[in-house]
Scaffold this motif. Structure first.
Motif, short mmCIF file in Angstrom:
data_model
loop_
_atom_site.label_atom_id
_atom_site.label_comp_id
_atom_site.label_asym_id
_atom_site.label_seq_id
_atom_site.Cartn_x
_atom_site.Cartn_y
_atom_site.Cartn_z
N PRO A 247 0.76 -1.05 -0.10
CA PRO A 247 -0.14 -0.07 -0.07
C PRO A 247 0.77 1.40 0.01
CG PRO A 247 0.03 -0.89 2.16
CD PRO A 247 0.90 -1.85 1.09
N ILE A 248 2.14 1.33 0.48
CA ILE A 248 2.86 2.58 0.63
C ILE A 248 3.43 2.88 -0.72
CG2 ILE A 248 4.90 3.31 1.76
CD1 ILE A 248 4.66 1.34 4.00
N PHE A 249 3.52 1.89 -1.55
CA PHE A 249 4.19 2.46 -2.88
C PHE A 249 3.21 2.05 -3.91
CE2 PHE A 249 8.19 1.30 -0.37
CZ PHE A 249 8.71 2.41 -0.49
N VAL A 250 1.94 1.80 -3.76
CA VAL A 250 1.00 1.66 -4.76
C VAL A 250 -0.10 2.67 -4.66
CG1 VAL A 250 -0.77 0.17 -5.62
CG2 VAL A 250 1.67 -0.83 -5.18
N LEU A 251 -0.41 3.06 -3.49
CA LEU A 251 -1.78 3.74 -3.16
C LEU A 251 -1.49 5.20 -3.51
CD1 LEU A 251 -3.49 2.35 -0.28
CD2 LEU A 251 -4.16 2.22 -2.58
N PRO A 252 -0.10 5.87 -3.04
CA PRO A 252 0.34 7.13 -3.11
C PRO A 252 0.26 7.67 -4.59
CG PRO A 252 1.30 6.38 -1.33
CD PRO A 252 0.68 5.15 -1.83
N PRO A 253 1.10 6.66 -5.51
CA PRO A 253 0.97 7.17 -6.85
C PRO A 253 -0.15 7.07 -7.47
CG PRO A 253 2.80 5.38 -6.38
CD PRO A 253 1.83 5.50 -5.22
N ILE A 254 -1.43 6.22 -7.22
CA ILE A 254 -2.53 6.14 -7.76
C ILE A 254 -3.46 7.39 -7.29
CG2 ILE A 254 -4.87 5.12 -7.52
CD1 ILE A 254 -3.28 2.38 -7.22
N ILE A 255 -3.20 7.76 -5.81
CA ILE A 255 -4.08 8.90 -5.21
C ILE A 255 -3.33 10.32 -6.11
CG2 ILE A 255 -4.38 10.17 -3.02
CD1 ILE A 255 -4.20 7.53 -1.88
N MET A 256 -2.08 10.33 -6.15
CA MET A 256 -1.49 11.59 -6.45
C MET A 256 -1.80 11.63 -7.96
SD MET A 256 -0.32 13.12 -3.87
CE MET A 256 0.24 14.54 -5.13
N SER A 257 -1.70 10.59 -8.89
CA SER A 257 -2.23 10.95 -10.06
C SER A 257 -3.42 11.69 -10.40
CB SER A 257 -2.09 9.47 -10.96
OG SER A 257 -2.95 8.75 -10.44
N TYR A 258 -4.27 11.10 -9.59
CA TYR A 258 -5.83 11.57 -9.40
C TYR A 258 -5.68 13.15 -9.02
CZ TYR A 258 -10.65 12.52 -7.97
OH TYR A 258 -11.62 13.33 -7.82
N LEU A 259 -5.09 13.25 -7.94
CA LEU A 259 -5.17 14.69 -7.41
C LEU A 259 -4.46 15.88 -8.26
CD1 LEU A 259 -4.26 13.93 -3.44
CD2 LEU A 259 -6.74 14.55 -4.50
N GLU A 260 -3.33 15.25 -8.77
CA GLU A 260 -2.60 16.34 -9.78
C GLU A 260 -3.36 16.68 -11.08
OE1 GLU A 260 0.90 14.11 -10.81
OE2 GLU A 260 1.67 14.41 -9.00
N ARG A 261 -4.56 16.06 -11.14
CA ARG A 261 -5.38 16.49 -12.40
C ARG A 261 -6.46 17.54 -11.87
NH1 ARG A 261 -5.37 10.87 -13.79
NH2 ARG A 261 -7.57 10.57 -13.23
N LEU A 262 -6.64 17.61 -10.56
CA LEU A 262 -7.49 18.74 -10.27
C LEU A 262 -7.04 20.27 -10.53
CD1 LEU A 262 -8.49 17.07 -6.72
CD2 LEU A 262 -9.72 17.27 -8.44
N GLN A 263 -8.14 20.76 -10.82
CA GLN A 263 -7.81 22.32 -11.24
C GLN A 263 -7.21 23.29 -10.07
OE1 GLN A 263 -8.15 23.50 -14.49
NE2 GLN A 263 -6.99 25.32 -13.62
N PHE A 264 -7.62 22.82 -8.84
CA PHE A 264 -6.97 23.69 -7.80
C PHE A 264 -5.38 23.42 -7.71
CE2 PHE A 264 -5.72 23.37 -3.20
CZ PHE A 264 -5.88 24.98 -3.00
N LEU A 265 -5.14 22.12 -7.91
CA LEU A 265 -3.55 21.70 -7.77
C LEU A 265 -2.59 22.19 -8.93
CD1 LEU A 265 -3.59 18.36 -5.71
CD2 LEU A 265 -2.96 20.71 -4.94
N GLN A 266 -3.51 21.96 -10.19
CA GLN A 266 -2.90 22.63 -11.15
C GLN A 266 -2.50 23.95 -11.34
OE1 GLN A 266 -5.18 21.50 -14.72
NE2 GLN A 266 -4.49 19.12 -14.36
N SER A 267 -3.41 24.73 -10.42
CA SER A 267 -2.98 26.16 -10.27
C SER A 267 -2.01 26.52 -9.03
CB SER A 267 -4.41 27.10 -9.95
OG SER A 267 -5.34 26.59 -11.15
N ASN A 268 -2.17 25.47 -8.22
CA ASN A 268 -1.15 25.71 -7.06
C ASN A 268 -0.16 24.56 -6.92
OD1 ASN A 268 -2.66 28.31 -5.35
ND2 ASN A 268 -4.36 26.62 -6.20
N ARG A 269 0.73 24.51 -7.75
CA ARG A 269 1.73 23.53 -7.98
C ARG A 269 2.61 23.14 -6.60
NH1 ARG A 269 0.14 20.02 -11.45
NH2 ARG A 269 2.50 19.33 -11.87
N ARG A 270 2.82 24.29 -5.86
CA ARG A 270 3.35 24.27 -4.62
C ARG A 270 3.12 23.41 -3.69
NH1 ARG A 270 1.21 29.20 -4.95
NH2 ARG A 270 0.01 29.94 -2.74
N LEU A 271 1.51 23.17 -3.76
CA LEU A 271 1.00 22.38 -2.74
C LEU A 271 1.14 20.90 -3.02
CD1 LEU A 271 -2.27 24.33 -2.38
CD2 LEU A 271 -0.21 24.32 -0.98
N LEU A 272 1.70 20.51 -4.43
CA LEU A 272 1.94 18.95 -4.42
C LEU A 272 2.56 18.37 -3.47
CD1 LEU A 272 2.03 19.10 -8.25
CD2 LEU A 272 0.32 18.22 -6.92
#
Length: 325
Positions: A247-272
């Motif tokens: 789960p440590i090395f599988v879940l975060p990449p899946i979660i982050m690949s989804y979150l990175e597509r959010l408009q909010f994070l695309q506008s605030n890359r420093r929060l990634l």
């Protein structure tokens, strides 16, 4: 008061929760990895050890509750190695595994890794794992320093070679789009870490296979040394080391690949990076107790499954051994 009322009667050296069930082991290991024990002072530790000694010798002061005794045992077991009786260095205690290991996990899962950064993070991860494995080993038999060095070199070599090899193969895969290549690269740490963890445990504790580990009867007396029990202990530990990074090395990449597509994070890359860090911390914190709860630390095995000399030395049908963590 409610906590005291809910406490079972204290038993020295015994787990507070039923180790025959997964839920009982989970509650037990949540206590074992409790990060608050990292901040216990020397004075408090000595008080806990003294309280347990008083209980053992029947000189316990009046008014001491079962809850206080369980807490004292929890603190002692989190800090003191059960076989050597010595303090475990803070970063290598199981209670320090998540706090000190999370920065390394974050580094391993950073996108766009270079060959150099991959080598550095894999080296740091296996260095930490090697020290944790050694600090929490079954120490009923002395382990030569050379075995520790062999395990360390073997684990680092396997982790780095697999991670770098997979990254090179992905880079050369011309049929993959750049975006797909980046996503696949994020999953590279898992096979590298899982295989290295097996290598790490096997090499670090190989001495136990040749020397055996102590097995105990129902009264906690040493019956003898068993190589078969050692094999069971190492296999159980290695299995948990494979389950843990899933789960440590599988879940975060899946979660982050989804979150990175959010408009909010695309506008605030420093929060990634902060969000990535929180995702890794939560995943690591939840995965560790589940993985190490798969087997009890003090495991049991039937005497009929062990060497003939063990069966001849005891009337017990089942003996206990320290699996290690």
């Amino acid at each position: 008061m409610a906590e005291s009322a809910a406490c079972p009667a204290f038993q020295l050296g015994r787990p507070r929760y039923d180790q025959g069930s997964f839920l009982g082991r989970l509650r037990h290991f949540i206590d074992v990895i409790d990060p608050s024990t990292l901040f216990v002072s020397e004075k408090r530790l000595n008080e806990c050890i003294g309280l347990l000694d008083d209980y053992k010798h029947g000189t316990l002061p009046p008014g001491v509750s079962d809850y206080q005794l369980w807490e004292a045992q929890k603190i002692k077991q989190a800090i003191i190695h059960p076989d050597t009786g010595e303090k475990i260095f803070m970063p290598f205690r199981m209670s320090g595994y998540v706090p000190f290991g999370t920065p390394i996990v974050i580094g391993l899962l950073l996108p766009n890794q270079t060959v150099v950064s991959t080598i550095i993070w894999q080296w740091l991860n296996q260095s930490h794992n090697a020290c944790v494995n050694y600090a929490n080993r079954n120490a009923t038999k002395p382990t030569p320093t050379s075995k520790f060095i062999q395990g360390y070199i073997g684990a680092v070599t396997s982790a780095v070679s697999i991670a770098v090899g997979l990254n090179v193969l992905i880079q050369k895969a011309n049929k993959l789009s750049p975006a797909t290549r980046i996503i696949i690269q994020r999953f590279v740490p898992f096979p590298a870490v899982a295989s290295a963890n097996i290598c790490n445990v096997g090499l670090m504790r190989h001495n136990e296979l040749s020397e055996g580990i102590d097995v105990l009867d129902n009264n906690g007396n040493v019956v003898g040394s068993s190589k078969i029990a050692a094999r069971h202990a190492i296999m159980e530990t290695a299995f948990t080391r494979v389950v843990l990074p899933m789960p440590i090395f599988v879940l975060p990449p899946i979660i982050m690949s989804y979150l990175e597509r959010l408009q909010f994070l695309q506008s605030n890359r420093r929060l990634l990076l902060p969000i990535h860090s929180v995702v890794c911390l939560v995943t690591f914190g939840l995965s560790l107790p589940v993985a190490i709860s798969l087997f009890p630390q003090m495991s049991q095995i039937e005497v009929s499954c062990l060497e003939p000399e063990i069966a001849m030395a005891t009337d017990c049908k089942v003996v206990t051994y320290n699996k290690g963590l």
